[in-house]
Design a protein around this motif. Structure first.
Motif, PDB file in Angstrom:
ATOM      1  N   VAL A  86      70.217  64.547 -80.212  1.00 45.66           N
ATOM      2  CA  VAL A  86      70.386  63.150 -80.615  1.00 45.66           C
ATOM      3  C   VAL A  86      71.305  63.088 -81.826  1.00 45.66           C
ATOM      4  N   THR A  87      72.311  62.216 -81.767  1.00 46.80           N
ATOM      5  CA  THR A  87      73.260  62.110 -82.862  1.00 46.80           C
ATOM      6  C   THR A  87      73.981  60.772 -82.784  1.00 46.80           C
ATOM      7  N   HIS A  88      74.649  60.407 -83.880  1.00 48.13           N
ATOM      8  CA  HIS A  88      75.558  59.259 -83.852  1.00 48.13           C
ATOM      9  C   HIS A  88      76.997  59.740 -83.999  1.00 48.13           C
ATOM     10  N   ASP A  89      77.188  61.049 -83.984  1.00 49.40           N
ATOM     11  CA  ASP A  89      78.484  61.661 -84.271  1.00 49.40           C
ATOM     12  C   ASP A  89      79.098  62.203 -82.977  1.00 49.40           C
ATOM     13  N   LEU A  90      80.144  61.541 -82.480  1.00 44.37           N
ATOM     14  CA  LEU A  90      80.774  61.975 -81.239  1.00 44.37           C
ATOM     15  C   LEU A  90      81.523  63.293 -81.410  1.00 44.37           C
ATOM     16  N   MET A 112      60.163  69.771 -81.102  1.00 38.35           N
ATOM     17  CA  MET A 112      61.078  68.800 -81.705  1.00 38.35           C
ATOM     18  C   MET A 112      61.483  69.217 -83.103  1.00 38.35           C
ATOM     19  N   ILE A 113      62.783  69.095 -83.407  1.00 34.40           N
ATOM     20  CA  ILE A 113      63.306  69.216 -84.761  1.00 34.40           C
ATOM     21  C   ILE A 113      63.459  67.797 -85.290  1.00 34.40           C
ATOM     22  N   PHE A 114      62.739  67.474 -86.345  1.00 33.83           N
ATOM     23  CA  PHE A 114      62.744  66.100 -86.829  1.00 33.83           C
ATOM     24  C   PHE A 114      63.983  65.811 -87.674  1.00 33.83           C
ATOM     25  N   GLN A 115      64.192  64.518 -87.892  1.00 27.86           N
ATOM     26  CA  GLN A 115      65.481  64.029 -88.357  1.00 27.86           C
ATOM     27  C   GLN A 115      65.857  64.461 -89.765  1.00 27.86           C
ATOM     28  N   ASP A 116      64.943  64.384 -90.717  1.00 29.62           N
ATOM     29  CA  ASP A 116      65.291  64.610 -92.116  1.00 29.62           C
ATOM     30  C   ASP A 116      64.615  65.871 -92.630  1.00 29.62           C
ATOM     31  N   PRO A 117      65.376  66.940 -92.846  1.00 25.84           N
ATOM     32  CA  PRO A 117      64.748  68.190 -93.308  1.00 25.84           C
ATOM     33  C   PRO A 117      64.142  68.076 -94.698  1.00 25.84           C
ATOM     34  N   MET A 118      64.535  67.063 -95.462  1.00 20.49           N
ATOM     35  CA  MET A 118      64.014  66.934 -96.821  1.00 20.49           C
ATOM     36  C   MET A 118      62.605  66.330 -96.851  1.00 20.49           C
ATOM     37  N   THR A 119      62.187  65.704 -95.761  1.00 20.74           N
ATOM     38  CA  THR A 119      60.863  65.072 -95.735  1.00 20.74           C
ATOM     39  C   THR A 119      59.987  65.559 -94.588  1.00 20.74           C
ATOM     40  N   PRO A 147      69.758  66.641 -86.128  1.00 19.76           N
ATOM     41  CA  PRO A 147      69.399  67.768 -87.008  1.00 19.76           C
ATOM     42  C   PRO A 147      70.434  68.095 -88.063  1.00 19.76           C
ATOM     43  N   THR A 148      71.623  67.470 -88.003  1.00 20.67           N
ATOM     44  CA  THR A 148      72.663  67.787 -88.989  1.00 20.67           C
ATOM     45  C   THR A 148      73.017  66.604 -89.888  1.00 20.67           C
ATOM     46  N   THR A 149      72.315  65.480 -89.742  1.00 17.76           N
ATOM     47  CA  THR A 149      72.708  64.251 -90.441  1.00 17.76           C
ATOM     48  C   THR A 149      72.694  64.394 -91.956  1.00 17.76           C
ATOM     49  N   ALA A 150      71.679  65.016 -92.517  1.00 19.91           N
ATOM     50  CA  ALA A 150      71.517  65.066 -93.976  1.00 19.91           C
ATOM     51  C   ALA A 150      72.193  66.286 -94.607  1.00 19.91           C
ATOM     52  N   LEU A 151      73.017  67.002 -93.840  1.00 18.21           N
ATOM     53  CA  LEU A 151      73.564  68.266 -94.325  1.00 18.21           C
ATOM     54  C   LEU A 151      75.066  68.150 -94.552  1.00 18.21           C
ATOM     55  N   ASP A 152      75.602  68.992 -95.458  1.00 17.76           N
ATOM     56  CA  ASP A 152      77.047  69.000 -95.657  1.00 17.76           C
ATOM     57  C   ASP A 152      77.719  69.670 -94.467  1.00 17.76           C
ATOM     58  N   MET A 180      68.448  75.261 -95.596  1.00 16.66           N
ATOM     59  CA  MET A 180      67.385  76.232 -95.354  1.00 16.66           C
ATOM     60  C   MET A 180      66.143  75.555 -94.786  1.00 16.66           C
ATOM     61  N   ARG A 181      65.849  74.341 -95.262  1.00 17.97           N
ATOM     62  CA  ARG A 181      64.715  73.606 -94.690  1.00 17.97           C
ATOM     63  C   ARG A 181      64.959  73.318 -93.209  1.00 17.97           C
ATOM     64  N   GLN A 182      66.205  72.984 -92.864  1.00 13.24           N
ATOM     65  CA  GLN A 182      66.495  72.721 -91.459  1.00 13.24           C
ATOM     66  C   GLN A 182      66.300  73.979 -90.623  1.00 13.24           C
ATOM     67  N   ARG A 183      66.649  75.131 -91.156  1.00 12.08           N
ATOM     68  CA  ARG A 183      66.417  76.387 -90.443  1.00 12.08           C
ATOM     69  C   ARG A 183      64.919  76.643 -90.254  1.00 12.08           C
TER      70      ARG A 183
END
Length: 325
Positions: free
Chosen positions: A213-217, A96-103, A183-188, A161-164
């Motif tokens: 998993v996403t909320h972005d269609l 699993m890749i968790f939701q927030d790479p910052m935490t 996996p992309t929610t907190a990223l630009d 980089m944390r997400q990677r």
């Protein structure tokens, strides 16, 4: 058509605490085939993350929980599996890749040690030292100067980089199923595009299936083969991605699409979804979307709609789906 790698049937996850009971996931069913990217879409709080965590039995312990239904992975029912057997699946066969790479990373541990833990635990070194295996993983996800970065702490890395690094940890044991929880929610947007292309590249190279998993269609259209739309703990609609965008057959799916800005042509006013998602400790009777639905009739408040065929491979839980489609 290949047999499902993962088959979820009537999954129900309930949490009890503080004088109330919350059914976060209520009767969810779906299949994921080998090598497929399956999207799970919905607003925050609809049960997407709880569904993901139930697959690897990872609720933490914030509240007592009860799980019902079946989760069949490679022919084994994960709901009834003993904890001693489950640890060989979590992180190895399902990652699993968790939701927030910052935490999601441990701030007190060097990056290299966090990557090596799973490799050592599951014995996936293939004759390499743990350090060399971690270097190879960082290279595979596009981290520059991996030998030097292994000794850094998470605070020295940007969000992308944390997400990677999180993707490298998830891929360390070459899982058959990768769960990517927003996996992309907190990223630009530039880094989002890089991460999405990386996941598609790794899927093509390894043949793993992905629960995305996403909320972005917009991300769904770019990435997923099939998609399920989730609302208030239940599946509202599921279809091949092209079918869903061409012929949305549930009012909630239509509302999500109506809230998307157009990139080309004349832009009409966006249509926000009125109201708010229901309290899952006391959901409304009948269709859970009916208080916010502009197509609702009296029957919608009385009858709980089942998932029925709109066309082959396309299911919708709406009493008026034929008219809406």
């Amino acid at each position: 058509m290949s047999a499902p790698l993962l088959s979820v049937r009537d999954l129900k996850v309930t949490f009890a605490g503080r004088g109330r009971t919350v059914t976060a996931v209520d009767g969810v069913s779906f299949d994921i085939r080998p090598g497929e990217i399956f999207g799970l879409v919905g607003e925050s709080g609809c049960g997407k993350s709880v569904t993901c965590r139930s697959l690897i039995r990872l609720f933490g312990g914030a509240a007592p929980s009860r799980m019902e239904g079946s989760i069949t992975f490679e022919g084994r029912d994960l709901v009834t599996l003993r904890n001693s057997d489950f640890v060989d699946i979590r992180g190895s066969r399902i990652a699993m890749i968790f939701q927030d790479p910052m935490t999601a990373l441990n701030p007190t541990m060097r990056i290299g040690r966090q990557i090596q833990e799973g490799l050592i635990r599951h014995g996936r070194l293939a004759g390499r030292t743990p350090r060399q295996a971690a270097v190879d993983l960082l290279k595979s996800v596009g981290v520059t100067a991996p030998e030097r970065r292994l000794d850094a702490y998470p605070h020295a890395f940007s969000g992308g980089m944390r997400q990677r690094v999180l993707i490298a940890i998830a891929l360390a044991c070459r899982p058959k199923l990768l769960i990517a929880d927003e996996p992309t929610t907190a990223l630009d947007v530039t880094v989002q595009d890089q991460i999405l292309k990386l996941i598609l590249k790794l899927r093509a190279e390894t043949g793993m299936a992905v629960l995305f998993v996403t909320h972005d269609l917009g991300v769904v259209a770019q990435t997923c083969d099939r998609v399920a739309v989730m609302y208030a703990g239940r599946i509202a609609e599921t279809a091949d991605t092209a079918q869903l965008f061409a012929k949305p057959s549930h009012p909630y799916t239509r509302a999500l699409l109506g809230a998307l800005p157009a990139l080309h042509g004349k832009q009409d006013r966006l249509e926000p979804i009125g109201g708010a998602p229901p309290d899952l400790s006391a959901p409304p009777p009948g269709c859970r979307f009916h208080p916010r639905c502009r197509f609702a009739v009296g029957q919608c408040a009385r009858e709980e709609p089942p998932l029925l065929d709109v066309e082959p491979g396309h299911l919708s839980a709406c009493l008026r789906m034929k008219e809406i489609a």
